[in-house]
Design a protein around this motif. Structure first.
Motif, PDB file in Angstrom:
ATOM      1  N   LEU A  54      -5.565 -78.882  14.207  1.00 15.17           N
ATOM      2  CA  LEU A  54      -6.615 -77.947  14.607  1.00 15.17           C
ATOM      3  C   LEU A  54      -6.056 -76.767  15.384  1.00 15.17           C
ATOM      4  CD1 LEU A  54      -9.618 -77.193  14.947  1.00 15.17           C
ATOM      5  CD2 LEU A  54      -9.667 -78.714  16.941  1.00 15.17           C
ATOM      6  N   ALA A  55      -4.929 -76.973  16.064  1.00 17.34           N
ATOM      7  CA  ALA A  55      -4.416 -75.947  16.973  1.00 17.34           C
ATOM      8  C   ALA A  55      -4.147 -74.629  16.252  1.00 17.34           C
ATOM      9  CB  ALA A  55      -3.147 -76.454  17.659  1.00 17.34           C
ATOM     10  N   LEU A 352       2.163 -70.583  21.555  1.00 10.80           N
ATOM     11  CA  LEU A 352       1.434 -71.702  22.163  1.00 10.80           C
ATOM     12  C   LEU A 352       0.822 -72.601  21.098  1.00 10.80           C
ATOM     13  CD1 LEU A 352      -0.444 -69.979  25.133  1.00 10.80           C
ATOM     14  CD2 LEU A 352       1.614 -71.374  25.232  1.00 10.80           C
ATOM     15  N   ALA A 353       0.138 -71.999  20.125  1.00 10.24           N
ATOM     16  CA  ALA A 353      -0.547 -72.792  19.102  1.00 10.24           C
ATOM     17  C   ALA A 353       0.440 -73.596  18.267  1.00 10.24           C
ATOM     18  CB  ALA A 353      -1.377 -71.870  18.210  1.00 10.24           C
ATOM     19  N   THR A 354       1.592 -73.000  17.947  1.00 11.28           N
ATOM     20  CA  THR A 354       2.586 -73.725  17.153  1.00 11.28           C
ATOM     21  C   THR A 354       3.166 -74.895  17.935  1.00 11.28           C
ATOM     22  OG1 THR A 354       3.137 -71.563  16.202  1.00 11.28           O
ATOM     23  CG2 THR A 354       4.565 -73.399  15.640  1.00 11.28           C
ATOM     24  N   ALA A 355       3.351 -74.710  19.231  1.00 11.87           N
ATOM     25  CA  ALA A 355       3.829 -75.818  20.062  1.00 11.87           C
ATOM     26  C   ALA A 355       2.790 -76.935  20.112  1.00 11.87           C
ATOM     27  CB  ALA A 355       4.143 -75.319  21.470  1.00 11.87           C
ATOM     28  N   PHE A 356       1.511 -76.572  20.233  1.00  8.99           N
ATOM     29  CA  PHE A 356       0.450 -77.589  20.231  1.00  8.99           C
ATOM     30  C   PHE A 356       0.445 -78.370  18.914  1.00  8.99           C
ATOM     31  CE2 PHE A 356      -2.249 -74.472  22.944  1.00  8.99           C
ATOM     32  CZ  PHE A 356      -1.516 -74.816  24.069  1.00  8.99           C
ATOM     33  N   ALA A 357       0.823 -77.704  17.813  1.00  9.27           N
ATOM     34  CA  ALA A 357       0.700 -78.297  16.484  1.00  9.27           C
ATOM     35  C   ALA A 357       1.792 -79.318  16.179  1.00  9.27           C
ATOM     36  CB  ALA A 357       0.711 -77.200  15.423  1.00  9.27           C
ATOM     37  N   LEU A 358       2.790 -79.455  17.028  1.00  8.47           N
ATOM     38  CA  LEU A 358       3.829 -80.458  16.790  1.00  8.47           C
ATOM     39  C   LEU A 358       3.221 -81.862  16.838  1.00  8.47           C
ATOM     40  CD1 LEU A 358       6.889 -79.197  18.867  1.00  8.47           C
ATOM     41  CD2 LEU A 358       6.790 -79.472  16.384  1.00  8.47           C
ATOM     42  N   PRO A 359       3.545 -82.708  15.875  1.00 15.33           N
ATOM     43  CA  PRO A 359       3.033 -84.087  15.915  1.00 15.33           C
ATOM     44  C   PRO A 359       3.479 -84.796  17.186  1.00 15.33           C
ATOM     45  CG  PRO A 359       4.038 -83.587  13.782  1.00 15.33           C
ATOM     46  CD  PRO A 359       4.377 -82.443  14.694  1.00 15.33           C
ATOM     47  N   SER A 360       2.677 -85.752  17.622  1.00  7.56           N
ATOM     48  CA  SER A 360       2.960 -86.434  18.894  1.00  7.56           C
ATOM     49  C   SER A 360       4.287 -87.185  18.876  1.00  7.56           C
ATOM     50  CB  SER A 360       1.817 -87.388  19.239  1.00  7.56           C
ATOM     51  OG  SER A 360       1.637 -88.326  18.192  1.00  7.56           O
ATOM     52  N   GLY A 361       4.709 -87.682  17.713  1.00  9.94           N
ATOM     53  CA  GLY A 361       5.958 -88.440  17.656  1.00  9.94           C
ATOM     54  C   GLY A 361       7.169 -87.620  17.263  1.00  9.94           C
ATOM     55  N   PHE A 362       7.036 -86.303  17.265  1.00 13.23           N
ATOM     56  CA  PHE A 362       8.139 -85.445  16.832  1.00 13.23           C
ATOM     57  C   PHE A 362       9.296 -85.553  17.824  1.00 13.23           C
ATOM     58  CE2 PHE A 362      10.333 -81.391  16.106  1.00 13.23           C
ATOM     59  CZ  PHE A 362      10.404 -81.395  14.721  1.00 13.23           C
ATOM     60  N   ARG A 365       9.637 -83.655  21.461  1.00 10.61           N
ATOM     61  CA  ARG A 365       8.431 -82.841  21.565  1.00 10.61           C
ATOM     62  C   ARG A 365       8.198 -82.338  22.992  1.00 10.61           C
ATOM     63  NH1 ARG A 365       2.948 -82.654  22.629  1.00 10.61           N
ATOM     64  NH2 ARG A 365       1.709 -81.518  21.062  1.00 10.61           N
ATOM     65  N   ASP A 366       8.381 -83.205  23.997  1.00  8.70           N
ATOM     66  CA  ASP A 366       8.125 -82.785  25.374  1.00  8.70           C
ATOM     67  C   ASP A 366       9.015 -81.608  25.766  1.00  8.70           C
ATOM     68  OD1 ASP A 366       6.208 -84.666  25.626  1.00  8.70           O
ATOM     69  OD2 ASP A 366       7.286 -85.964  27.012  1.00  8.70           O
ATOM     70  N   LEU A 367      10.286 -81.677  25.411  1.00  6.99           N
ATOM     71  CA  LEU A 367      11.203 -80.587  25.756  1.00  6.99           C
ATOM     72  C   LEU A 367      10.849 -79.315  24.993  1.00  6.99           C
ATOM     73  CD1 LEU A 367      13.716 -79.538  27.180  1.00  6.99           C
ATOM     74  CD2 LEU A 367      15.097 -80.466  25.293  1.00  6.99           C
ATOM     75  N   ILE A 368      10.478 -79.457  23.731  1.00  5.74           N
ATOM     76  CA  ILE A 368      10.121 -78.281  22.929  1.00  5.74           C
ATOM     77  C   ILE A 368       8.869 -77.613  23.484  1.00  5.74           C
ATOM     78  CG2 ILE A 368       9.347 -77.517  20.648  1.00  5.74           C
ATOM     79  CD1 ILE A 368      11.121 -79.706  19.455  1.00  5.74           C
ATOM     80  N   VAL A 369       7.848 -78.416  23.788  1.00  4.05           N
ATOM     81  CA  VAL A 369       6.594 -77.857  24.306  1.00  4.05           C
ATOM     82  C   VAL A 369       6.830 -77.184  25.663  1.00  4.05           C
ATOM     83  CG1 VAL A 369       4.289 -78.429  25.150  1.00  4.05           C
ATOM     84  CG2 VAL A 369       5.128 -79.447  23.031  1.00  4.05           C
ATOM     85  N   LEU A 370       7.588 -77.846  26.532  1.00  7.72           N
ATOM     86  CA  LEU A 370       7.863 -77.262  27.849  1.00  7.72           C
ATOM     87  C   LEU A 370       8.667 -75.971  27.718  1.00  7.72           C
ATOM     88  CD1 LEU A 370       7.477 -77.702  30.881  1.00  7.72           C
ATOM     89  CD2 LEU A 370       9.650 -78.946  30.902  1.00  7.72           C
ATOM     90  N   SER A 371       9.627 -75.948  26.811  1.00 10.23           N
ATOM     91  CA  SER A 371      10.422 -74.734  26.601  1.00 10.23           C
ATOM     92  C   SER A 371       9.558 -73.598  26.063  1.00 10.23           C
ATOM     93  CB  SER A 371      11.573 -75.012  25.623  1.00 10.23           C
ATOM     94  OG  SER A 371      12.466 -75.978  26.143  1.00 10.23           O
ATOM     95  N   ALA A 372       8.651 -73.941  25.131  1.00 10.19           N
ATOM     96  CA  ALA A 372       7.755 -72.909  24.598  1.00 10.19           C
ATOM     97  C   ALA A 372       6.868 -72.340  25.697  1.00 10.19           C
ATOM     98  CB  ALA A 372       6.904 -73.498  23.476  1.00 10.19           C
ATOM     99  N   PHE A 373       6.354 -73.203  26.573  1.00  9.23           N
ATOM    100  CA  PHE A 373       5.527 -72.732  27.679  1.00  9.23           C
ATOM    101  C   PHE A 373       6.321 -71.812  28.595  1.00  9.23           C
ATOM    102  CE2 PHE A 373       2.682 -76.773  27.550  1.00  9.23           C
ATOM    103  CZ  PHE A 373       2.127 -76.310  26.369  1.00  9.23           C
ATOM    104  N   CYS A 374       7.554 -72.187  28.873  1.00 12.26           N
ATOM    105  CA  CYS A 374       8.387 -71.363  29.764  1.00 12.26           C
ATOM    106  C   CYS A 374       8.698 -70.005  29.138  1.00 12.26           C
ATOM    107  CB  CYS A 374       9.681 -72.099  30.099  1.00 12.26           C
ATOM    108  SG  CYS A 374       9.467 -73.503  31.219  1.00 12.26           S
ATOM    109  N   VAL A 375       8.907 -69.973  27.826  1.00 15.36           N
ATOM    110  CA  VAL A 375       9.178 -68.705  27.146  1.00 15.36           C
ATOM    111  C   VAL A 375       7.946 -67.803  27.197  1.00 15.36           C
ATOM    112  CG1 VAL A 375       9.615 -67.651  24.893  1.00 15.36           C
ATOM    113  CG2 VAL A 375      11.003 -69.579  25.657  1.00 15.36           C
ATOM    114  N   VAL A 376       6.775 -68.381  26.919  1.00 15.09           N
ATOM    115  CA  VAL A 376       5.548 -67.587  26.982  1.00 15.09           C
ATOM    116  C   VAL A 376       5.318 -67.057  28.390  1.00 15.09           C
ATOM    117  CG1 VAL A 376       3.035 -67.675  26.765  1.00 15.09           C
ATOM    118  CG2 VAL A 376       4.471 -68.757  25.027  1.00 15.09           C
TER     119      VAL A 376
END
Length: 518
Positions: A54-55, A352-362, A365-376
């Motif tokens: 949905l993201a 942001l939306a692409t980071a949200f769209a990563l599957p939970s078991g990827f 994932r935590d490092l990727i999402v946190l890195s994306a947030f820091c870049v934004v």
């Protein structure tokens, strides 16, 4: 109930931040990013999760439609070389550099590192446009940034899809089938809405069409990004001829508000998703994650500056040694222009939306999402807050290209109206002709092509008197509320018609993606 109350409080806070952003001259997503980051450290608050599938549909589809609708094919053709350079080469280099950082420093698998690179690679020019659009800059720079913002998402998300498991032949099918599907869906939408005259129904169909195209493309295995870009650009050539004025005004207003709410929601989700990640990490792991995120942020900024300045240098040397025929109205590349484009690398809603769209078991994932947030957060704060001072230092000369086009276009449409009335001799025709002649007074002047004429001023003065009388009639009980509101609508439309062109339409709204233009 608590979630609803929190949402109201967040929307109120976003409105306040938007007002502050306008006053200090920074993109409002910069302040939203700070507010979203602050939510990550709030000890208690609502839990807000969003489905990965949905993201992208919720956050990216409306922004892409608006950007595609407002993109000029003429300007894309004029800037095809720098656009291809930014969309393909710059995105590819950024993805590779970030992937190396994620693999080498973050310990991510190759596919996960490439996914991280693709997530943070595409800049979002909308944040920069919130500042740049208010200034009379060379239009070539704005056109390049707007075209880049539209097209680089497709490049980056194709790489992203490969990294998260799609094969090469499937991606090739997406690249070929998606433009065709976008064009066909645009034709179907135009046929289906041709007889819709109710403004509310038309606005709803605009949203249904936007999200429906995205979901259909995703369901049949096409690229929603490419499909949506083609869909929006195909609509832009025909929809303005077919939609009624009332439908357009209504849809623009609703869409601007909806996109603003989506921006707020995205940064809220950013903070609320970062909070559990921070809670799961130990002190040592958190330090390592922030170190990797900082390195990713540095790579994103440095690679763009290095590449854009290198490209600008080569382009200037080529022009000096070989010479090049410039398109009329287009300025040659300059050092100042290169510096400005290189600094307009802010990341935003798509990342942001692409980071949200990563599957939970990827993996990672935590490092990727946190890195994306820091870049934004980092790009919006560092570059967003310094963009206006940089513009002041670079000292661009004013560019009146759009003003000249407005004057030329207004002369054409005013003359067409006068030609239509040429054979009419009635007093009513004379009055209408007088209005068009008055509106044409400033059309030949590029200095103030949207300025008020004496005819406009007199009409607005008369409308003000009408409005005061209308309120007095209701207060005296001479008319009821139903009659009052119908007459008020008539006066409102008269005021919009009498006000100078552009009074309610700034060069670039602070909503970043103000309207679907359908």
């Amino acid at each position: 109930m608590a979630l609803f109350e929190s949402t109201l409080a967040l929307l109120l806070g976003a409105v306040i931040l938007t007002g502050v952003a306008r006053r200090v001259g920074v993109p409002y997503p910069s302040l939203l990013a700070i507010a979203g980051a602050a939510l990550a450290f709030v000890p208690a608050g609502p839990e807000l999760e969003i489905e990965p599938d949905l993201a992208l549909a919720l956050f990216v589809a409306p922004v892409l439609l608006d950007a595609a609708f407002d993109t000029s094919p003429r300007d894309l053709r004029r800037n095809v070389i720098p656009l291809v350079s930014l969309v393909v080469v710059a995105v590819g280099l950024t993805t590779a550099a970030v992937a190396w950082v994620g693999w080498r420093l973050g310990g991510l698998p190759i596919a996960a590192a490439v996914a991280l690179g693709a997530i943070v690679a595409p800049p979002d020019a909308a944040a920069a446009a919130a500042v740049l659009g208010r200034l009379r800059l060379p239009r070539r720079i704005l056109h390049v940034l707007q075209g880049e913002s539209l097209l680089n998402d497709a490049t980056a998300l194709l790489v992203y899809r490969i990294a998260v498991g799609h094969t090469g032949p499937i991606v090739a099918l997406m690249a070929v089938g998606s433009p065709l599907a976008g064009w066909l869906l645009a034709r179907l939408y135009l046929l289906g809405t041709a007889r819709v005259r109710d403004a509310a129904s038309f606005t709803v169909l605009t949203f249904v069409g936007t999200f429906g195209v995205w979901l259909l493309a995703a369901r049949v295995g096409l690229s929603p990004i490419i499909t949506m870009v083609t869909y929006g650009m195909a609509l832009s050539r025909e929809a303005s001829r077919r939609a009624t004025a009332r439908n357009r005004v209504s849809t623009y207003s609703v869409w601007e508000t909806a996109v603003f709410v989506l921006n707020v929601l995205a940064f809220v989700i950013m903070g609320l998703q970062a909070r559990p990640i921070l809670n799961r990490l130990s002190r040592e792991s958190l330090f390592h994650a922030l170190l990797v995120s900082g390195a990713v942020l540095a790579a994103v900024i440095v690679v763009r500056i290095a590449y854009v300045m290198a490209y600008s240098t080569v382009a200037r040397l080529k022009n000096r040694w070989v010479g090049v025929a410039l398109t009329p109205g287009m300025a040659p590349p300059t050092v100042a222009g290169g510096l400005l484009v290189s600094w307009c690398g802010m990341r935003g809603l798509v990342t942001l939306a692409t980071a949200f769209a990563l599957p939970s078991g990827f993996p990672g994932r935590d490092l990727i999402v946190l890195s994306a947030f820091c870049v934004v957060l980092g790009t919006l704060v560092i570059q967003g807050f310094t963009l206006r001072p940089l513009l002041d230092r670079l000292g661009f000369e004013t560019d009146g290209g759009v003003e000249r086009e407005i004057s030329r276009g207004r002369l054409g449409i005013m003359q067409a109206a006068l030609d239509t009335l040429a054979g009419e001799r009635s007093p009513a025709a004379a009055a209408v002709r007088e209005g068009y002649l008055a509106a044409r007074e400033v059309a030949a002047s590029p200095e103030e092509p949207q300025g008020p004429t004496e005819h406009d001023r007199l009409r607005l003065r008369a409308i003000t008197a009408q409005r005061l009388t209308l309120h007095r009639l209701r207060e005296q009980g001479a008319i009821g509320d139903e009659a009052f509101h119908r007459l008020e609508e008539e006066v409102d439309w008269a005021e919009l018609d009498a006000a100078p062109a552009g009074s309610f339409q700034p060069l670039m709204t602070d909503g970043e993606a103000p309207s679907p233009r359908t």
